[in-house]
Motif scaffolding. Sequence first.
Motif, PDB file in Angstrom:
ATOM      1  N   ASP A 168     -30.692 -32.826 -32.641  1.00  0.00           N
ATOM      2  CA  ASP A 168     -31.497 -33.766 -33.426  1.00  0.00           C
ATOM      3  C   ASP A 168     -32.926 -33.304 -33.647  1.00  0.00           C
ATOM      4  O   ASP A 168     -33.684 -33.935 -34.383  1.00  0.00           O
ATOM      5  CB  ASP A 168     -31.491 -35.157 -32.783  1.00  0.00           C
ATOM      6  CG  ASP A 168     -32.119 -35.182 -31.385  1.00  0.00           C
ATOM      7  OD1 ASP A 168     -32.682 -34.155 -30.939  1.00  0.00           O
ATOM      8  OD2 ASP A 168     -32.037 -36.247 -30.731  1.00  0.00           O
ATOM      9  N   GLY A 169     -33.324 -32.193 -32.999  1.00  0.00           N
ATOM     10  CA  GLY A 169     -34.667 -31.664 -33.214  1.00  0.00           C
ATOM     11  C   GLY A 169     -35.767 -32.438 -32.526  1.00  0.00           C
ATOM     12  O   GLY A 169     -36.947 -32.265 -32.856  1.00  0.00           O
ATOM     13  N   ALA A 170     -35.431 -33.289 -31.565  1.00  0.00           N
ATOM     14  CA  ALA A 170     -36.449 -34.081 -30.874  1.00  0.00           C
ATOM     15  C   ALA A 170     -37.169 -33.247 -29.823  1.00  0.00           C
ATOM     16  O   ALA A 170     -36.608 -32.313 -29.251  1.00  0.00           O
ATOM     17  CB  ALA A 170     -35.815 -35.306 -30.222  1.00  0.00           C
ATOM     18  N   GLY A 171     -38.423 -33.613 -29.545  1.00  0.00           N
ATOM     19  CA  GLY A 171     -39.196 -32.956 -28.500  1.00  0.00           C
ATOM     20  C   GLY A 171     -39.667 -31.577 -28.906  1.00  0.00           C
ATOM     21  O   GLY A 171     -39.612 -31.185 -30.075  1.00  0.00           O
ATOM     22  N   ASP A 172     -40.140 -30.823 -27.922  1.00  0.00           N
ATOM     23  CA  ASP A 172     -40.601 -29.467 -28.207  1.00  0.00           C
ATOM     24  C   ASP A 172     -40.080 -28.447 -27.193  1.00  0.00           C
ATOM     25  O   ASP A 172     -40.493 -27.300 -27.188  1.00  0.00           O
ATOM     26  CB  ASP A 172     -42.133 -29.405 -28.272  1.00  0.00           C
ATOM     27  CG  ASP A 172     -42.811 -29.920 -27.013  1.00  0.00           C
ATOM     28  OD1 ASP A 172     -42.122 -30.103 -25.975  1.00  0.00           O
ATOM     29  OD2 ASP A 172     -44.029 -30.153 -27.056  1.00  0.00           O
ATOM     30  N   ASP A 212     -44.601 -28.200 -39.288  1.00  0.00           N
ATOM     31  CA  ASP A 212     -44.199 -28.936 -38.090  1.00  0.00           C
ATOM     32  C   ASP A 212     -42.728 -28.756 -37.737  1.00  0.00           C
ATOM     33  O   ASP A 212     -42.204 -29.440 -36.859  1.00  0.00           O
ATOM     34  CB  ASP A 212     -44.537 -30.428 -38.225  1.00  0.00           C
ATOM     35  CG  ASP A 212     -43.913 -31.076 -39.451  1.00  0.00           C
ATOM     36  OD1 ASP A 212     -43.291 -30.368 -40.272  1.00  0.00           O
ATOM     37  OD2 ASP A 212     -44.052 -32.313 -39.598  1.00  0.00           O
ATOM     38  N   GLN A 213     -42.055 -27.823 -38.395  1.00  0.00           N
ATOM     39  CA  GLN A 213     -40.719 -27.400 -37.971  1.00  0.00           C
ATOM     40  C   GLN A 213     -40.877 -26.050 -37.275  1.00  0.00           C
ATOM     41  O   GLN A 213     -41.440 -25.118 -37.852  1.00  0.00           O
ATOM     42  CB  GLN A 213     -39.771 -27.266 -39.168  1.00  0.00           C
ATOM     43  CG  GLN A 213     -39.452 -28.570 -39.877  1.00  0.00           C
ATOM     44  CD  GLN A 213     -38.583 -28.361 -41.107  1.00  0.00           C
ATOM     45  OE1 GLN A 213     -37.815 -27.403 -41.192  1.00  0.00           O
ATOM     46  NE2 GLN A 213     -38.721 -29.259 -42.071  1.00  0.00           N
ATOM     47  N   VAL A 214     -40.373 -25.956 -36.063  1.00  0.00           N
ATOM     48  CA  VAL A 214     -40.567 -24.751 -35.251  1.00  0.00           C
ATOM     49  C   VAL A 214     -39.213 -24.238 -34.748  1.00  0.00           C
ATOM     50  O   VAL A 214     -38.376 -25.017 -34.281  1.00  0.00           O
ATOM     51  CB  VAL A 214     -41.491 -25.033 -34.046  1.00  0.00           C
ATOM     52  CG1 VAL A 214     -41.615 -23.802 -33.157  1.00  0.00           C
ATOM     53  CG2 VAL A 214     -42.864 -25.486 -34.538  1.00  0.00           C
ATOM     54  N   GLY A 215     -39.010 -22.927 -34.878  1.00  0.00           N
ATOM     55  CA  GLY A 215     -37.756 -22.329 -34.410  1.00  0.00           C
ATOM     56  C   GLY A 215     -37.880 -20.826 -34.315  1.00  0.00           C
ATOM     57  O   GLY A 215     -38.970 -20.261 -34.454  1.00  0.00           O
ATOM     58  N   GLY A 216     -36.754 -20.175 -34.136  1.00  0.00           N
ATOM     59  CA  GLY A 216     -36.732 -18.722 -34.001  1.00  0.00           C
ATOM     60  C   GLY A 216     -36.042 -18.067 -35.186  1.00  0.00           C
ATOM     61  O   GLY A 216     -34.812 -18.140 -35.297  1.00  0.00           O
TER      62      GLY A 216
END
Length: 282
Positions: free
Chosen positions: A100-104, A172-176
């Motif tokens: 769900d993409g919640a948190g960091d 504000d979307q963060v990933g690899g």
Amino acid sequence: MILVFGATGQVGRELSMLDEVACLGRDSADFGDPAALAGLVETTKASAVIIAAAYTAVDKAETDEDTAMAVNATAPGAIARACAARGLPLVHISTDYVFDGAGDAPFAPDHPTGPLGAYGHSKLAGEAAIRAAGGPHAILRTSWVVSAHGNNFVKTMLRLGAERDRLTIVADQVGGPTPARDIAAACVAMARALIRDPAKSGTYHFSGAPDVSWADFAREIFAQSGTECAVVDIPTTDYPTPAARPLNSRLDNSTTADMFGLARPNWRAGLSQILNDLGALK
């Protein structure tokens, strides 16, 4: 020999360039015909199977969920059952969109899932079908796939950056970001490991390092390519899309490293290779 379903996607194109790999494209492996896919597995002389084919049109899936389910769940399930019947190890590529993409915090493989849209639901259903088949398998979740092939963020930024002097990009979307070439190599390594030790079956994560926002990823693309284009950060709310995107796409890769010795690939180095392949490296 390893049999690969999917020859034209980003990972499939990279797999097709590796030794001891036989890739099947849409012309010979119709994901709308699960029985035919199972038949291909039943007659193959391969020692393992990789599923690199998928329905990846995230926004279109919102209004075409039946097709997404057929390609991402029903077809992989048929392949998985055929593999299980023969004891053939199966490596299947999945996605960060099952969360769900919640948190960091980075999501571990055993973290509760909660897809936000139809695409994520279809990929999660595919994972369940593969586990239910009961054969040796590795489900490999990855994120933000990029390469010199097909449509992806790198190629889009190069095109838009050449046309404009300023772009607004979600920050504000963060990933690899994960180079398809590294995913292909990881899939083959995992398939070979499963041939030796089926007990390594399970769900794993594999994503590029370090984690970064789309906006900062764009800045690096422009820096490495020498593109004169300013990047202005915006929130996801300023760029609405039919399908919701997870804000947090960070993936915990530690079990993949422990079990298979596969470290997170450096996406900046992978980006340089991609730009070089495209003739766009500064």
